[in-house]
Design an enzyme around this catalytic site. Structure first.
Site, PDB file in Angstrom:
ATOM      1  N   HIS A  31      -3.669  -9.654   7.665  1.00  0.00           N
ATOM      2  CA  HIS A  31      -2.279  -9.949   7.996  1.00  0.00           C
ATOM      3  C   HIS A  31      -1.386  -8.743   7.705  1.00  0.00           C
ATOM      4  O   HIS A  31      -0.526  -8.379   8.517  1.00  0.00           O
ATOM      5  CB  HIS A  31      -1.810 -11.169   7.197  1.00  0.00           C
ATOM      6  CG  HIS A  31      -0.419 -11.601   7.533  1.00  0.00           C
ATOM      7  ND1 HIS A  31       0.259 -12.539   6.788  1.00  0.00           N
ATOM      8  CD2 HIS A  31       0.434 -11.216   8.510  1.00  0.00           C
ATOM      9  CE1 HIS A  31       1.465 -12.725   7.306  1.00  0.00           C
ATOM     10  NE2 HIS A  31       1.597 -11.923   8.354  1.00  0.00           N
ATOM     11  N   ASP A  67       7.654 -13.884  -2.414  1.00  0.00           N
ATOM     12  CA  ASP A  67       7.948 -14.362  -3.764  1.00  0.00           C
ATOM     13  C   ASP A  67       8.523 -13.270  -4.667  1.00  0.00           C
ATOM     14  O   ASP A  67       8.618 -13.449  -5.882  1.00  0.00           O
ATOM     15  CB  ASP A  67       6.681 -14.947  -4.397  1.00  0.00           C
ATOM     16  CG  ASP A  67       5.539 -13.930  -4.470  1.00  0.00           C
ATOM     17  OD1 ASP A  67       5.646 -12.865  -3.832  1.00  0.00           O
ATOM     18  OD2 ASP A  67       4.536 -14.208  -5.158  1.00  0.00           O
ATOM     19  N   ASP A 119      -4.445  -3.548  -1.778  1.00  0.00           N
ATOM     20  CA  ASP A 119      -3.780  -2.707  -2.767  1.00  0.00           C
ATOM     21  C   ASP A 119      -4.780  -1.849  -3.534  1.00  0.00           C
ATOM     22  O   ASP A 119      -4.529  -0.663  -3.791  1.00  0.00           O
ATOM     23  CB  ASP A 119      -2.926  -3.545  -3.719  1.00  0.00           C
ATOM     24  CG  ASP A 119      -3.647  -4.762  -4.258  1.00  0.00           C
ATOM     25  OD1 ASP A 119      -4.749  -5.090  -3.767  1.00  0.00           O
ATOM     26  OD2 ASP A 119      -3.098  -5.406  -5.176  1.00  0.00           O
ATOM     27  N   ASP A 130       2.314 -16.042   8.497  1.00  0.00           N
ATOM     28  CA  ASP A 130       0.870 -16.203   8.648  1.00  0.00           C
ATOM     29  C   ASP A 130       0.583 -17.621   9.127  1.00  0.00           C
ATOM     30  O   ASP A 130       0.713 -18.584   8.386  1.00  0.00           O
ATOM     31  CB  ASP A 130       0.174 -15.939   7.315  1.00  0.00           C
ATOM     32  CG  ASP A 130      -1.331 -15.839   7.483  1.00  0.00           C
ATOM     33  OD1 ASP A 130      -1.784 -15.413   8.566  1.00  0.00           O
ATOM     34  OD2 ASP A 130      -2.061 -16.173   6.534  1.00  0.00           O
TER      35      ASP A 130
END
Length: 224
Positions: free
Chosen positions: A80, A119, A204, A25
Site C-alpha cells: 500500500h 494515527d 521501514d 486501503d
C-alpha cells in the site's frame, strides 16, 4: 503557495497550500464517509484540495494458523505504501475522476511528499520544520529524508528543541521524501526506491538497509 484557475463563468477558483492525498486501503464505506467530510472542510472552507485514492486490498482467506504467513499484513502494508507513493509522484492521484466540492485546478507534480499515518499526532511546528528543510532536501543529494519523529522525544529528554542532526538511522513516522529519492536522480536512476520497493514487507526496516540508503542520511531531531 496558491494557484488559481478561471471556471466557465469567468470566476476565479483559488486554492491555497499543498494538496492533501488520502490513500484508503480497501473500500470501507465508513472510512470513505469520514474522508468526504474532511474533503468538504478543506476544499470549501480552507481552499486546500483533497484527493482520495483507494488501494485495492488483497483478499486473504481466513486461517486457523496465525503463522501460515505471519508477515502477510506487513507485506500488504508495504504494498500500500509503495502504491500510494507512486500514485502521488506520478500524478495519477489527481486524475481518478473524483468529484470535488469546488473547481479545483490540477496541481503540478509534487517534487516532494510528506507522509503521515492516520494515527499520528503532529506538533504545532511540524509543518514549519518540513517547510524549513524542504530546500535542503531538494538540493542535497546526500540526504534521503527529513523526519520529525524521535523515539526519545519526551519532554524530560529534550536538550535542545531547535537542533537538527544528520543521522544514518531512518526514524520513520512523520517524514518527507523528495522525487529524486523515489524516482532516482538522472545520474543514478538505479537508486530510486520505487525500483524495488520493500518486496518482503517491513518497509521501514527495508529503508534502513545500507543498500537502500546508498550512503545518504536523514535530517532528524536531536535530543539529549
Amino acid at each position: 503557495s496558491t494557484n488559481s484557475k478561471q471556471d466557465r463563468k469567468g470566476k476565479t477558483s483559488r486554492i491555497a497550500g499543498a494538496p492533501i492525498i488520502i490513500s484508503q486501503d480497501g473500500r470501507n464505506a465508513e472510512v470513505q464517509g469520514v474522508i468526504e467530510t474532511y474533503r468538504q472542510l478543506f476544499e470549501m472552507k480552507l481552499g486546500v484540495p483533497l484527493f482520495r485514492i483507494e488501494h485495492p486490498r488483497v483478499s486473504v482467506e481466513p486461517t486457523n494458523s496465525f503463522d501460515t504467513d505471519w508477515n502477510l499484513p506487513y507485506k500488504q502494508l508495504a504494498s500500500h505504501y509503495g502504491w500510494a507513493l507512486e500514485q502521488t509522484f506520478s500524478g495519477a492521484a489527481y486524475n481518478n475522476g473524483q468529484k470535488h466540492n469546488r473547481e479545483i485546478p490540477t496541481p503540478p507534480l509534487p517534487q516532494r511528499v510528506i507522509i503521515l499515518e492516520e494515527d499520528i499526532e503532529i506538533a504545532n511546528d511540524f509543518f514549519s520544520l518540513m517547510n524549513s528543510t524542504a530546500d535542503l532536501l531538494d538540493s542535497d543529494q546526500t540526504l534521503l529524508a527529513v523526519s520529525a519523529f524521535n523515539d526519545n522525544g519526551k519532554e524530560q529528554f529534550v536538550a535542545d528543541t531547535k537542533r537538527l542532526v544528520r543521522s544514518d538511522f531512518f526514524p520513520g513516522l512523520g517524514w518527507m521524501m523528495s522525487r529524486n529519492v523515489w524516482d532516482g536522480p538522472a545520474s543514478h536512476p538505479d537508486t530510486g526506491l520505487k525500483n524495488s520497493w520493500a518486496p518482503n514487507g517491513f518497509w521501514d526496516d527495508w529503508l534502513r538497509e545500507n543498500a537502500r540508503r546508498w550512503g545518504r542520511q536523514i535530517i532528524a531531531l536531536r535530543f539529549r
